[in-house]
Design an enzyme around this catalytic site. Sequence first.
Site, PDB file in Angstrom:
ATOM      1  N   SER A  13      26.173  18.297  -1.075  1.00  0.00           N
ATOM      2  CA  SER A  13      25.409  18.443   0.250  1.00  0.00           C
ATOM      3  C   SER A  13      26.780  18.470   1.222  1.00  0.00           C
ATOM      4  CB  SER A  13      24.096  18.166   0.535  1.00  0.00           C
ATOM      5  OG  SER A  13      23.621  16.948   1.378  1.00  0.00           O
ATOM      6  N   ASN A  14      27.002  16.929   0.866  1.00  0.00           N
ATOM      7  CA  ASN A  14      28.022  17.072   2.036  1.00  0.00           C
ATOM      8  C   ASN A  14      29.149  18.049   1.749  1.00  0.00           C
ATOM      9  OD1 ASN A  14      28.261  14.185   3.907  1.00  0.00           O
ATOM     10  ND2 ASN A  14      27.021  14.003   2.107  1.00  0.00           N
ATOM     11  N   MET A  90      29.852   8.860  -7.156  1.00  0.00           N
ATOM     12  CA  MET A  90      28.759   7.423  -7.206  1.00  0.00           C
ATOM     13  C   MET A  90      30.059   6.091  -7.826  1.00  0.00           C
ATOM     14  SD  MET A  90      26.299   7.510  -4.987  1.00  0.00           S
ATOM     15  CE  MET A  90      25.573   6.529  -4.928  1.00  0.00           C
ATOM     16  N   LEU A  93      36.777   3.896  -7.974  1.00  0.00           N
ATOM     17  CA  LEU A  93      38.478   3.950  -8.643  1.00  0.00           C
ATOM     18  C   LEU A  93      38.795   2.745  -8.737  1.00  0.00           C
ATOM     19  CD1 LEU A  93      38.109   7.744  -8.244  1.00  0.00           C
ATOM     20  CD2 LEU A  93      37.605   6.448 -10.329  1.00  0.00           C
ATOM     21  N   HIS A 109      29.894   7.223   4.268  1.00  0.00           N
ATOM     22  CA  HIS A 109      29.147   6.727   3.491  1.00  0.00           C
ATOM     23  C   HIS A 109      27.963   6.272   4.810  1.00  0.00           C
ATOM     24  CE1 HIS A 109      27.372   2.867   1.938  1.00  0.00           C
ATOM     25  NE2 HIS A 109      26.588   2.529   3.242  1.00  0.00           N
ATOM     26  N   GLU A 174      25.794  13.008   9.372  1.00  0.00           N
ATOM     27  CA  GLU A 174      26.813  12.928   7.984  1.00  0.00           C
ATOM     28  C   GLU A 174      27.719  14.251   7.857  1.00  0.00           C
ATOM     29  OE1 GLU A 174      26.636  11.619   4.178  1.00  0.00           O
ATOM     30  OE2 GLU A 174      23.695  10.669   4.252  1.00  0.00           O
TER      31      GLU A 174
HETATM   32  C1  GRF Z   1      25.563  10.701   0.956  1.00  0.00           C
HETATM   33  O1  GRF Z   1      24.098   9.951   1.866  1.00  0.00           O
HETATM   34  C2  GRF Z   1      26.404   9.981   1.184  1.00  0.00           C
HETATM   35  O2  GRF Z   1      26.324   9.541   1.926  1.00  0.00           O
HETATM   36  C3  GRF Z   1      26.632   9.888   0.065  1.00  0.00           C
HETATM   37  O3  GRF Z   1      25.663   9.680  -1.249  1.00  0.00           O
HETATM   38  C4  GRF Z   1      25.008  10.418  -0.349  1.00  0.00           C
HETATM   39  C5  GRF Z   1      25.577  12.194  -1.785  1.00  0.00           C
HETATM   40  O4  GRF Z   1      25.299  13.157  -0.258  1.00  0.00           O
HETATM   41  N1  GRF Z   1      27.260   8.678   0.051  1.00  0.00           N
HETATM   42  P1  GRF Z   1      25.484  14.310  -1.124  1.00  0.00           P
HETATM   43  O5  GRF Z   1      26.025  14.678  -2.684  1.00  0.00           O
HETATM   44  O6  GRF Z   1      26.634  14.453  -0.222  1.00  0.00           O
HETATM   45  O7  GRF Z   1      24.523  15.949  -0.934  1.00  0.00           O
END
Ligand code: GRF
Length: 203
Positions: A13-14, A90, A93, A109, A174
């Site tokens: 989603s980001n 996740m 690196l 984050h 975010e």
């Molecule tokens: C988000 O909350 C981001 O901050 C964290 O993992 C989540 C990923 O969500 N690191 P998406 O894949 O961007 O929907």
Amino acid sequence: MKKIAVLVSGRGSNMSALHRATKDGRLDAEISLVISNKSKADALDYCKEHGIESKVVKLKDYENRDVYSVAIADEIEKIGADLIVHAGFMLLLTKPYIERFKGKILNIHPALLPSFPGVDAQQQAFDYGVKVSGCSVIFVDEGCDTGPIILQKEVEVKESDTVESLSECILIAEHDTLWRACKLVLEGKTEIVGRKVKIMEQT
Ligand code: GRF
């Protein structure tokens, strides 16, 4: 046009929020490559639907994390990315990757760092009983969520909140913070001074 590479592991989603920002003129850049460490990721479906180049690069296909990090760095270098965004990526690196792109790698984050680094940040904050949480966009260094902070946005924790509702509010924050941080960095409006990120001008 500035090029962004995005690293993802799942929902994306980001990444899609960032993509929308590049399409509606908020961010003068394009997402040129998306790399996922998982072959089943909603983010990859989004890329297919929107004609964004994507690749799956899995840790288990490499000898160790250093070799894996170099392989990812090579893919990114091929497209000549100006900026790399870890958006729900996740994996950590290692040095060969971090050093190659120092000051060009961002991570989003879902907590106000340095509180609640690592996984399940929303749950950690909720369980701790904080009244305010939020999100942070940082420069990536070799630690886990330890790099210099570019932008943060706070989210109030309401009495009625569940961890799910809090996570949803944080996610909205975010999506609105990531593109702003990318814009600042791409426009050369950030300077890393020790632990701090000096912002020349807010967007
Ligand atoms: C988000 O909350 C981001 O901050 C964290 O993992 C989540 C990923 O969500 N690191 P998406 O894949 O961007 O929907």
